[in-house]
Write a protein that holds these residues in place. Structure first.
Motif, PDB file in Angstrom:
ATOM      1  N   ILE A  59      -8.379 -40.046  45.747  1.00 52.22           N
ATOM      2  CA  ILE A  59      -9.067 -41.101  44.985  1.00 52.22           C
ATOM      3  C   ILE A  59     -10.576 -41.114  45.288  1.00 52.22           C
ATOM      4  O   ILE A  59     -11.393 -40.924  44.375  1.00 52.22           O
ATOM      5  N   PRO A  60     -10.990 -41.322  46.544  1.00 54.40           N
ATOM      6  CA  PRO A  60     -12.444 -41.299  46.799  1.00 54.40           C
ATOM      7  C   PRO A  60     -13.054 -39.921  46.597  1.00 54.40           C
ATOM      8  O   PRO A  60     -14.211 -39.810  46.163  1.00 54.40           O
ATOM      9  N   LEU A  61     -12.286 -38.862  46.913  1.00 56.02           N
ATOM     10  CA  LEU A  61     -12.842 -37.515  46.759  1.00 56.02           C
ATOM     11  C   LEU A  61     -13.162 -37.210  45.296  1.00 56.02           C
ATOM     12  O   LEU A  61     -14.160 -36.545  44.999  1.00 56.02           O
ATOM     13  N   THR A  62     -12.314 -37.690  44.393  1.00 54.56           N
ATOM     14  CA  THR A  62     -12.573 -37.455  42.964  1.00 54.56           C
ATOM     15  C   THR A  62     -13.833 -38.182  42.511  1.00 54.56           C
ATOM     16  O   THR A  62     -14.690 -37.602  41.835  1.00 54.56           O
ATOM     17  N   ILE A  63     -13.949 -39.457  42.896  1.00 53.12           N
ATOM     18  CA  ILE A  63     -15.125 -40.238  42.465  1.00 53.12           C
ATOM     19  C   ILE A  63     -16.411 -39.610  43.005  1.00 53.12           C
ATOM     20  O   ILE A  63     -17.404 -39.454  42.285  1.00 53.12           O
ATOM     21  N   MET A  64     -16.375 -39.196  44.275  1.00 52.38           N
ATOM     22  CA  MET A  64     -17.572 -38.584  44.866  1.00 52.38           C
ATOM     23  C   MET A  64     -17.810 -37.189  44.295  1.00 52.38           C
ATOM     24  O   MET A  64     -18.954 -36.781  44.090  1.00 52.38           O
ATOM     25  N   GLY A  65     -16.743 -36.467  44.031  1.00 54.80           N
ATOM     26  CA  GLY A  65     -16.896 -35.141  43.438  1.00 54.80           C
ATOM     27  C   GLY A  65     -17.557 -35.208  42.074  1.00 54.80           C
ATOM     28  O   GLY A  65     -18.351 -34.334  41.705  1.00 54.80           O
ATOM     29  N   LEU A  66     -17.244 -36.259  41.320  1.00 57.30           N
ATOM     30  CA  LEU A  66     -17.884 -36.442  40.015  1.00 57.30           C
ATOM     31  C   LEU A  66     -19.390 -36.687  40.181  1.00 57.30           C
ATOM     32  O   LEU A  66     -20.199 -36.170  39.396  1.00 57.30           O
ATOM     33  N   GLY A  67     -19.741 -37.473  41.189  1.00 49.69           N
ATOM     34  CA  GLY A  67     -21.164 -37.718  41.451  1.00 49.69           C
ATOM     35  C   GLY A  67     -21.894 -36.434  41.804  1.00 49.69           C
ATOM     36  O   GLY A  67     -23.019 -36.187  41.335  1.00 49.69           O
ATOM     37  N   ILE A  68     -21.260 -35.610  42.617  1.00 46.54           N
ATOM     38  CA  ILE A  68     -21.860 -34.324  42.981  1.00 46.54           C
ATOM     39  C   ILE A  68     -21.983 -33.429  41.741  1.00 46.54           C
ATOM     40  O   ILE A  68     -23.011 -32.776  41.526  1.00 46.54           O
ATOM     41  N   ALA A  69     -20.925 -33.406  40.929  1.00 43.98           N
ATOM     42  CA  ALA A  69     -20.924 -32.535  39.749  1.00 43.98           C
ATOM     43  C   ALA A  69     -22.057 -32.905  38.794  1.00 43.98           C
ATOM     44  O   ALA A  69     -22.757 -32.022  38.284  1.00 43.98           O
ATOM     45  N   MET A  81     -24.081 -37.959  50.119  1.00 43.77           N
ATOM     46  CA  MET A  81     -23.016 -38.831  49.634  1.00 43.77           C
ATOM     47  C   MET A  81     -22.424 -39.709  50.734  1.00 43.77           C
ATOM     48  O   MET A  81     -22.001 -40.839  50.479  1.00 43.77           O
ATOM     49  N   ASP A  82     -22.366 -39.190  51.954  1.00 47.60           N
ATOM     50  CA  ASP A  82     -21.813 -40.002  53.039  1.00 47.60           C
ATOM     51  C   ASP A  82     -22.661 -41.255  53.277  1.00 47.60           C
ATOM     52  O   ASP A  82     -22.135 -42.357  53.452  1.00 47.60           O
ATOM     53  N   GLY A  83     -23.978 -41.075  53.287  1.00 44.92           N
ATOM     54  CA  GLY A  83     -24.857 -42.220  53.483  1.00 44.92           C
ATOM     55  C   GLY A  83     -24.782 -43.191  52.329  1.00 44.92           C
ATOM     56  O   GLY A  83     -24.808 -44.418  52.510  1.00 44.92           O
ATOM     57  N   ALA A 239     -29.620 -41.508  41.569  1.00 42.35           N
ATOM     58  CA  ALA A 239     -29.147 -42.898  41.643  1.00 42.35           C
ATOM     59  C   ALA A 239     -27.708 -43.002  41.129  1.00 42.35           C
ATOM     60  O   ALA A 239     -26.872 -43.701  41.721  1.00 42.35           O
ATOM     61  N   ILE A 240     -27.405 -42.294  40.034  1.00 46.01           N
ATOM     62  CA  ILE A 240     -26.032 -42.329  39.495  1.00 46.01           C
ATOM     63  C   ILE A 240     -25.053 -41.711  40.487  1.00 46.01           C
ATOM     64  O   ILE A 240     -23.972 -42.253  40.749  1.00 46.01           O
ATOM     65  N   SER A 241     -25.440 -40.572  41.024  1.00 50.08           N
ATOM     66  CA  SER A 241     -24.592 -39.888  42.000  1.00 50.08           C
ATOM     67  C   SER A 241     -24.340 -40.777  43.215  1.00 50.08           C
ATOM     68  O   SER A 241     -23.216 -40.902  43.708  1.00 50.08           O
ATOM     69  N   GLY A 242     -25.414 -41.419  43.685  1.00 53.80           N
ATOM     70  CA  GLY A 242     -25.275 -42.340  44.816  1.00 53.80           C
ATOM     71  C   GLY A 242     -24.410 -43.530  44.461  1.00 53.80           C
ATOM     72  O   GLY A 242     -23.618 -44.012  45.280  1.00 53.80           O
ATOM     73  N   PHE A 268     -16.264 -37.092  53.928  1.00 61.12           N
ATOM     74  CA  PHE A 268     -15.954 -37.106  52.500  1.00 61.12           C
ATOM     75  C   PHE A 268     -17.080 -36.460  51.678  1.00 61.12           C
ATOM     76  O   PHE A 268     -16.822 -35.826  50.657  1.00 61.12           O
ATOM     77  N   GLY A 269     -18.320 -36.667  52.115  1.00 56.53           N
ATOM     78  CA  GLY A 269     -19.456 -36.144  51.351  1.00 56.53           C
ATOM     79  C   GLY A 269     -19.438 -34.632  51.263  1.00 56.53           C
ATOM     80  O   GLY A 269     -19.634 -34.049  50.181  1.00 56.53           O
TER      81      GLY A 269
END
Length: 341
Positions: A59-69, A81-83, A239-242, A268-269
């Motif tokens: 769940i969190p990995l997907t949301i953060m992965g989308l931000g990275i993508a 992403m961790d910060g 900002a969106i990714s964060g 996670f980041g």
């Protein structure tokens, strides 16, 4: 002469090196590589507990992965992403006592988490857009700042009333995401994932901002000529990714931990970066990639708990396997380009 096969050689070499590293690490730990691989697969794929554990972590990995993508599509390398996750979590927990109960409060909790992460990512965005600062350095440094702030908060102003353990008081039960399936820990964050994946895919495929990300990522000079500000896009996408990282943090607090504490989202980041790269920055593939990595982590975690290999070796094996995935993804990309040519 450069051929398609020669272009793939470095990736094949990386795969070979990583596999040797995995096998070597397992043998050094005194374990049987085949037995260990069987145990990982058995735990991750053949047990309900292992699969549900992996789904929860996805769940969190997907949301953060989308931000990275999204960021990487514009060639903006968000390593913070961790910060940003911590910033969103801190903001949500800090304001939680003033939120109303029920669905409205729950939604507000997640929105505050998103805003907190967006603010932290936006700091790096301003540095990039206004001063041309390197986002890799600024996001890494902001990670350290966020980690230290969290450490201070849970030992100081936000520490629980008993002041024994470095963690905050639990948030109100009405702000907790409900469990979706009785007898499991799978919470409503799964619904948030579906929404965020759909929105991200729509932005990338149809949205004007998605088009800007692609143009800036492929050719910043052409983007500038077309009236698109690469620095402005960089600032916004950071900002969106964060924000997505902060949302992931709020979801994790509301759905799993219920309070703020150190190390509640370990690594996670970095994992999200691997998730996004293996998914080839495609929002629709990010959940699949996140679940794959989560299954791997669940299987390796079980192996470590059984004492088949020491915990430090688990980190080496995880890193080497991720390297194999990334090298394999590189080969697939280069094969696709060769066919296009």
């Amino acid at each position: 002469m450069v051929t398609a096969a020669s272009r793939k050689l470095p990736a094949f070499a990386a795969i070979g090196f990583a596999l040797l590293l995995v096998v070597g690490a397992i043998l050094l730990a005194g374990a049987d590589p085949l037995a260990l691989a069987g145990s990982v697969v058995q735990r991750a794929l053949l047990t309900n507990a292992g699969f549900l554990e992996a789904l929860l972590r996805a769940i969190p990995l997907t949301i953060m992965g989308l931000g990275i993508a999204l960021a990487f599509r514009a060639r903006i390398f968000n390593i913070g992403m961790d910060g940003q996750l911590i910033a969103g979590s801190v903001a949500a927990v800090a304001l939680a006592p003033w939120l109303p109960g029920g669905p409205v409060g729950m939604l507000a909790f997640l929105v505050i988490g998103l805003a907190g992460g967006a603010f932290w990512g936006g700091v790096a965005g301003v540095i990039k857009a206004r001063f041309g600062g390197n986002e890799i350095i600024s996001t890494i440094m902001l990670n350290y700042v966020a980690i230290q702030i969290l450490s201070w908060l849970v030992r100081g102003p936000m520490q629980e009333k008993m002041r024994i353990i470095p963690r905050s008081d639990p948030i109100d039960a009405s702000l907790r995401l409900p469990v979706l399936f009785e007898g499991t820990r799978i919470h409503a964050g799964l619904i948030v994932v579906v929404i965020v994946v759909a929105l991200s895919a729509a932005v990338v495929a149809r949205g004007r901002f998605g088009f800007k990300l692609a143009v800036v990522g492929q050719n910043p000079d052409a983007a500038h000529y077309a009236g698109i500000s690469p620095s402005g896009v960089a600032g916004i996408v950071l900002a969106i990714s964060g924000g997505l990282a902060g949302l992931a943090g709020a979801v994790e607090i509301s759905g799993v931990y219920g309070r703020l504490q150190e190390g509640f989202a370990p690594g996670f980041g970095i994992s999200a970066i691997a998730v996004a790269l293996v998914a080839r920055l495609n929002p629709l593939l990010v959940p699949v990639s996140a679940l794959g990595f989560s299954l791997l982590y669940a299987g390796l975690g079980s192996v470590a708990q059984k004492g088949m290999v020491p915990f430090p070796m688990i980190n080496i094996i995880e890193s080497a396997i991720i390297l194999v995935f990334l090298a394999g993804s590189t080969i697939a990309i280069r094969s696709g380009r060769a066919k296009e040519v």
